[in-house]
Write a protein that holds these residues in place. Sequence first.
Motif, PDB file in Angstrom:
ATOM      1  N   UNK A 134      -1.196   8.311 107.375  1.00 23.19           N
ATOM      2  CA  UNK A 134      -1.390   9.620 107.999  1.00 23.19           C
ATOM      3  C   UNK A 134      -2.057   9.510 109.352  1.00 23.19           C
ATOM      4  N   UNK A 135      -3.073   8.655 109.433  1.00 22.16           N
ATOM      5  CA  UNK A 135      -3.781   8.454 110.696  1.00 22.16           C
ATOM      6  C   UNK A 135      -2.865   7.805 111.726  1.00 22.16           C
ATOM      7  N   UNK A 136      -2.001   6.900 111.266  1.00 20.30           N
ATOM      8  CA  UNK A 136      -1.093   6.188 112.176  1.00 20.30           C
ATOM      9  C   UNK A 136      -0.032   7.115 112.764  1.00 20.30           C
ATOM     10  N   UNK A 137       0.588   7.941 111.919  1.00 15.66           N
ATOM     11  CA  UNK A 137       1.721   8.761 112.391  1.00 15.66           C
ATOM     12  C   UNK A 137       1.269  10.055 113.040  1.00 15.66           C
ATOM     13  N   UNK A 138       0.041  10.478 112.774  1.00 18.65           N
ATOM     14  CA  UNK A 138      -0.486  11.675 113.417  1.00 18.65           C
ATOM     15  C   UNK A 138      -0.271  12.947 112.617  1.00 18.65           C
ATOM     16  N   UNK A 139      -0.977  13.988 113.043  1.00 15.93           N
ATOM     17  CA  UNK A 139      -1.028  15.246 112.307  1.00 15.93           C
ATOM     18  C   UNK A 139       0.337  15.907 112.182  1.00 15.93           C
ATOM     19  N   UNK A 140       1.101  15.915 113.265  1.00 17.17           N
ATOM     20  CA  UNK A 140       2.375  16.640 113.256  1.00 17.17           C
ATOM     21  C   UNK A 140       3.305  16.130 112.167  1.00 17.17           C
ATOM     22  N   UNK A 141       3.428  14.813 112.020  1.00 13.90           N
ATOM     23  CA  UNK A 141       4.297  14.243 110.996  1.00 13.90           C
ATOM     24  C   UNK A 141       3.671  14.338 109.614  1.00 13.90           C
ATOM     25  N   UNK A 142       2.381  14.105 109.535  1.00 11.52           N
ATOM     26  CA  UNK A 142       1.712  14.052 108.237  1.00 11.52           C
ATOM     27  C   UNK A 142       1.580  15.425 107.585  1.00 11.52           C
ATOM     28  N   UNK A 143       1.626  16.490 108.368  1.00 12.77           N
ATOM     29  CA  UNK A 143       1.380  17.828 107.824  1.00 12.77           C
ATOM     30  C   UNK A 143       2.363  18.223 106.726  1.00 12.77           C
ATOM     31  N   UNK A 144       3.551  17.625 106.715  1.00  9.83           N
ATOM     32  CA  UNK A 144       4.522  17.961 105.673  1.00  9.83           C
ATOM     33  C   UNK A 144       4.034  17.549 104.285  1.00  9.83           C
ATOM     34  N   UNK A 186       9.214   6.557 112.038  1.00 11.17           N
ATOM     35  CA  UNK A 186      10.553   6.524 111.422  1.00 11.17           C
ATOM     36  C   UNK A 186      10.577   6.041 109.982  1.00 11.17           C
ATOM     37  N   UNK A 187       9.527   5.345 109.554  1.00  8.89           N
ATOM     38  CA  UNK A 187       9.519   4.770 108.210  1.00  8.89           C
ATOM     39  C   UNK A 187       8.650   5.589 107.239  1.00  8.89           C
ATOM     40  N   UNK A 188       8.059   6.635 107.750  1.00 10.99           N
ATOM     41  CA  UNK A 188       7.116   7.432 106.962  1.00 10.99           C
ATOM     42  C   UNK A 188       7.760   7.953 105.677  1.00 10.99           C
ATOM     43  N   UNK A 189       8.927   8.575 105.802  1.00 11.16           N
ATOM     44  CA  UNK A 189       9.579   9.203 104.644  1.00 11.16           C
ATOM     45  C   UNK A 189      10.048   8.190 103.612  1.00 11.16           C
ATOM     46  N   UNK A 190      10.184   6.940 104.026  1.00 10.43           N
ATOM     47  CA  UNK A 190      10.614   5.900 103.102  1.00 10.43           C
ATOM     48  C   UNK A 190       9.525   5.574 102.080  1.00 10.43           C
ATOM     49  N   UNK A 191       8.271   5.662 102.506  1.00  7.07           N
ATOM     50  CA  UNK A 191       7.157   5.222 101.660  1.00  7.07           C
ATOM     51  C   UNK A 191       6.382   6.358 100.998  1.00  7.07           C
ATOM     52  N   UNK A 192       6.233   7.485 101.683  1.00  7.95           N
ATOM     53  CA  UNK A 192       5.278   8.488 101.212  1.00  7.95           C
ATOM     54  C   UNK A 192       5.581   9.025  99.813  1.00  7.95           C
ATOM     55  N   UNK A 193       6.842   9.319  99.458  1.00 10.90           N
ATOM     56  CA  UNK A 193       7.076   9.833  98.091  1.00 10.90           C
ATOM     57  C   UNK A 193       6.593   8.873  97.003  1.00 10.90           C
ATOM     58  N   UNK A 194       6.871   7.586  97.157  1.00 13.32           N
ATOM     59  CA  UNK A 194       6.450   6.604  96.143  1.00 13.32           C
ATOM     60  C   UNK A 194       4.939   6.476  96.086  1.00 13.32           C
ATOM     61  N   UNK A 195       4.293   6.508  97.246  1.00 14.07           N
ATOM     62  CA  UNK A 195       2.839   6.390  97.289  1.00 14.07           C
ATOM     63  C   UNK A 195       2.178   7.592  96.619  1.00 14.07           C
ATOM     64  N   UNK A 196       2.690   8.788  96.887  1.00 19.58           N
ATOM     65  CA  UNK A 196       2.152   9.986  96.223  1.00 19.58           C
ATOM     66  C   UNK A 196       2.363   9.903  94.713  1.00 19.58           C
TER      67      UNK A 196
END
Length: 745
Positions: A211-221, A175-185
């Motif tokens: 990516x490893x934590x949330x799994x392939x399905x979520x990380x693929x975006x 649930x928190x993936x989208x909060x962090x990924x844009x800034x990290x990229x």
Amino acid sequence: SLFLLPATPRKVICLSDWKYRHAGLMALSAIGEGCHQQMEGILNEIVNFVLLFLQDPHPRVRYAACNAIGQMATDFAPGFQKKFHEKVIAALLQTMEDQGNQRVQAHAAAALINFTEDCPKSLLIPYLDNLVKHLHSTMVIKLQELIQKGTKLVLEQVVTSIASVADTAEEKFVPYYDLFMPSLKHIVENAVQKELRLLRGKTIECISLIGLAVGKEKFMQDASDVMQLLLKTQTDFSDLEDDDPQISYMISAWARMCKILGKEFQQYLPVVMGPLMKTASIKPEVALLDTQDMENMSDDDGWEFVNLGDQQSFGIKTAGLEEKATACQMLVCYAKELKEGFVEYTEQVVKLMVPLKLITSLWWWVSVGLDCFISLIMKRVRVAAAESMPLLLECARVRGPEYLTQMWHFMCDALIKAIGTEPDSDVLSEIMHSFAKCIEVMGDGCLNNEHFEELGGILKGKLEEHFKNQELRQVKRQDEDYDEQVEESLQDEDDSDVYILTKVSDILHSIFSSYKEKVLPWFERLLPLIVNLICPHRPWPDRQWGLCIFDDIVEHCSPSSFKYAEYFLRPMLQSICDNSPEVRQAAAYGVGVMAQFGGDSYRPFCTEALPLLVRVIQSPDAKTKENVNATENCISAVGKIMKFKPDCVNVEEVLPHWLSWLPLHEDKEEAVHTFNYLCDLIESNNPVVLGPNNSNLPRIFGIIADGEIHEAIKHEDPCTKRLANVVRQVQSDSFDKLQKLINFL
């Protein structure tokens, strides 16, 4: 230490001069590992006391308090996390808000990393919302400060804190993936200046861990974008300086991406493998110098020295060693994850790894005199080299038996030699385990007479050394200098010896399973030593592993195994009710394979074993944590006797009891045997199992559902399909539990 007395640290740390408070807290940080036992009893008081100083007016005292909390979180894990999670997490998050002092903020984040790394997932989950809120707000603020002022210290630690939280939370971080990924990229894409390379490296690590934590399905975006960023960095790899911190982060990140993407990662190997092999092939610079020359070399040159006498010193340059170890571990990861997809690189990796097992092992004699950190790095290299061997054989299998055999011939002599010469017990155990796995991959015929002769001598030597070391420890226990500290050291030695014994068992297991009864004449050279292991006066680990070896002989070499019955049958039966659960488990498993594979000669012993097995199963503490595995092996053994030696037991009388003992949860291998037998009984419409008018069906479906809930059987196992078919054949709308199970299956 004075700090072991509760009143003393309070007295010293509470002095008015901040320097005393700082010094006291730093001293407290340093003594935890060495005084673990003494501090544990007063840890609650110490923690409450240290937390007060997170509010100290002086920033260096607050820094020292963060340091003490972080160090205790490491030294006393995971008990520290279980006892103090509520107060410590709240205090560290509050301290991270200390906007007036960057170093305090950064150290609070570092302490949080130490805490979360060893924190059980179940304890961390309730704090996730609060942790994420604080980490995200701090990251946003510090990202702005980086842009405006160029400050990066806190941001580096916060990024690592995010990675640590995600690594522990795993799928709960989705649930928190989208909060962090844009800034990290954004950081990876734009933090390209030389002074930001550590931040960039840590952010690469953070992205891959998320990516490893949330799994392939979520990380693929984001996978495509992330891969392009990594590829761009990799393309510029040759431009990076040897000490660029991004190198080790990149190598580890690629391995995590491999785990996430699986077979899809194969397309990136041509880009990844060149720099990785270059790093793994680093040859540490060494020198033999006289004392004067050694003293003239400054510490800044990155050399470590050990004296070889009054006039000479051996030196090793540390630059690149850690990266080399990481690279070797990543090669292991690629071979494990990609299997046949890695085949193009197996030959060059084998040529790199095989010498590393031997050459670096010779350095052990020198490295023990060097900095402990260097010794650990060199150990990591040797362990990775050993671990890679069976994995590389699996990769090479796709090219056919001839290619596979050639590769094995290149490895085999080196592995056997290393087993005989490796001085470090940790590395030795990994080499022995690797050798056993290689034999399992290669199977019957992989060892020639010379191999067997050399290996037999080495294993005989290991067993004789095992007994000799036990005798020496007993002598030391009678020495006048014997005390608690000596006993602790002796126990460590004993644990190390027992672990090597387990690897002797692993090798024999792989040989018996591959060669069957053909290998028994060779084994007889070792037989007296194995018999000695199971003598009643031996320590329980000896008896456990001695029985395991005889279990393998019965399982893989029957009916020829019965010629050794005089040596092991009576001890095995007596061990079913042994005080040690590990010994009981080994004995019960032996009875099970006796019933399954042993042939007619073992029938009387199966009959004799049955009441002993039942006694263990029906004991009041049979299902406690320490006893459950032994008990489940006893239940499985009763099932195997009924299935394979039904004339040794009154099946109709025992079957209702056996059914009442199900399901098995802990021992997955025995659970499969048990559920398969249950399927046999149901498919044959056994009246005892089904009960009058199928009255036992609710109980049976409950057993199956319970086994499914506890993941007693892997979904890919054929037994799972059998269970599903059994359920469908007898399904009834009157059973709500059944309907739920059918929907799940």
